[in-house]
Motif scaffolding. Structure first.
Motif, PDB file in Angstrom:
ATOM      1  N   TYR A 100     -37.480   6.005 -87.717  1.00 27.00           N
ATOM      2  CA  TYR A 100     -38.786   4.623 -87.865  1.00 27.00           C
ATOM      3  C   TYR A 100     -37.661   3.300 -87.481  1.00 27.00           C
ATOM      4  O   TYR A 100     -39.187   3.189 -86.420  1.00 27.00           O
ATOM      5  N   ARG A 101     -37.161   2.264 -87.316  1.00 29.24           N
ATOM      6  CA  ARG A 101     -36.764   1.340 -86.656  1.00 29.24           C
ATOM      7  C   ARG A 101     -36.847   1.906 -85.432  1.00 29.24           C
ATOM      8  O   ARG A 101     -36.848   0.842 -84.836  1.00 29.24           O
ATOM      9  N   LEU A 161     -41.855  12.989 -84.172  1.00 21.67           N
ATOM     10  CA  LEU A 161     -42.665  13.273 -83.144  1.00 21.67           C
ATOM     11  C   LEU A 161     -43.674  12.927 -84.074  1.00 21.67           C
ATOM     12  O   LEU A 161     -44.570  12.435 -83.331  1.00 21.67           O
ATOM     13  N   ALA A 162     -44.245  12.663 -85.340  1.00 22.39           N
ATOM     14  CA  ALA A 162     -45.140  12.102 -86.439  1.00 22.39           C
ATOM     15  C   ALA A 162     -44.684  10.655 -85.812  1.00 22.39           C
ATOM     16  O   ALA A 162     -45.775   9.759 -85.899  1.00 22.39           O
ATOM     17  N   LYS A 168     -47.564   4.428 -87.252  1.00 21.08           N
ATOM     18  CA  LYS A 168     -46.174   4.434 -87.441  1.00 21.08           C
ATOM     19  C   LYS A 168     -47.078   4.095 -89.343  1.00 21.08           C
ATOM     20  O   LYS A 168     -47.880   3.157 -89.254  1.00 21.08           O
ATOM     21  N   PRO A 169     -46.318   4.894 -90.083  1.00 22.76           N
ATOM     22  CA  PRO A 169     -46.768   4.407 -91.431  1.00 22.76           C
ATOM     23  C   PRO A 169     -46.467   3.213 -91.609  1.00 22.76           C
ATOM     24  O   PRO A 169     -45.562   2.653 -91.464  1.00 22.76           O
ATOM     25  N   PRO A 170     -46.503   2.781 -93.328  1.00 23.37           N
ATOM     26  CA  PRO A 170     -46.142   1.199 -93.739  1.00 23.37           C
ATOM     27  C   PRO A 170     -44.823   1.536 -94.004  1.00 23.37           C
ATOM     28  O   PRO A 170     -44.569   2.865 -94.913  1.00 23.37           O
ATOM     29  N   ARG A 171     -43.488   1.097 -94.046  1.00 26.75           N
ATOM     30  CA  ARG A 171     -42.384   1.130 -94.803  1.00 26.75           C
ATOM     31  C   ARG A 171     -42.018   2.465 -95.975  1.00 26.75           C
ATOM     32  O   ARG A 171     -41.809   3.378 -95.659  1.00 26.75           O
ATOM     33  N   ARG A 176     -40.833   6.787 -99.011  1.00 27.11           N
ATOM     34  CA  ARG A 176     -41.356   7.897-100.263  1.00 27.11           C
ATOM     35  C   ARG A 176     -41.261   8.948 -99.919  1.00 27.11           C
ATOM     36  O   ARG A 176     -40.750   9.768 -99.995  1.00 27.11           O
ATOM     37  N   ARG A 177     -41.246   9.674 -98.468  1.00 30.70           N
ATOM     38  CA  ARG A 177     -41.402  10.626 -98.114  1.00 30.70           C
ATOM     39  C   ARG A 177     -39.901  10.362 -97.488  1.00 30.70           C
ATOM     40  O   ARG A 177     -39.161  12.235 -97.664  1.00 30.70           O
TER      41      ARG A 177
END
Length: 188
Positions: A100-101, A161-162, A168-171, A176-177
């Protein structure tokens, strides 16, 4: 004497390129255009090829500072966890956090630059660690028997890939995913 000045200039160029590459790749990934790296370093793109041989050499020169320390840390932290489920959960959580980061971590997971020996060494180490953690978790019966190490890496790749190709989704959504992934992996 002129050769010393050239060596000092060359050494300065190498360090400027390394710093510029780290800044350019961080947060954007290893496919950031080399023109941008060279411009940020205040040198020509040809200097990258002269000093590093191209993108592969530049990646090898900076991958350690970009993500190797964090990826190795995730492996080492997980290896110290005694409980097999908690070990897998720690590894998955740390890896997804890094994905993510830092997009460069995704480049490693997806083996986007297979000609980079340093990137591939890091990828193999991470894969070996994940396989060992999953083997231990399966042996302890804490991971679903039908959830394979291949499934784990496909989940990592799909997430990377997403992150690369979608907004980028909220953290909190991403975390949660990660919990959903872990819940789906765990034996009941």
């Amino acid at each position: 004497m002129e050769q010393r000045a050239l060596r000092a200039d060359a050494a300065r160029n190498v360090e400027q390129l390394r710093a510029a590459a780290i800044a350019a790749f961080r947060g954007r990934g290893l496919d950031t255009p080399l023109d941008e790296v060279a411009k940020a370093a205040g040198v020509s793109k040809a200097t990258i090829y002269n000093r590093f041989g191209g993108r592969q050499g530049l990646i090898d020169a900076v991958i350690g500072e970009l993500v190797a320390v964090e990826m190795t840390g995730a492996m080492e932290r997980a290896a110290k966890v005694a409980d097999p489920w908690e070990r897998v959960a720690a590894y998955v959580t740390d890896c997804r956090d890094l994905h993510y980061r830092e997009p460069v971590a995704g480049d490693v997971v997806m083996m986007r630059f297979p000609d980079s020996p340093e990137l591939m060494r890091l990828c193999v180490a991470a894969t070996d660690a994940g396989e060992e953690f999953m083997r231990q978790a399966h042996a302890a019966g804490v991971v679903r028997p039908d959830f394979t190490v291949g499934d784990l890496y496909h989940a990592f790749i799909e997430g990377c890939l997403a992150l690369r190709h979608w907004p980028k989704p909220p953290r909190e959504d991403y975390d949660r995913r990660t919990r959903f992934l872990l819940d789906g992996m765990r034996a009941r």
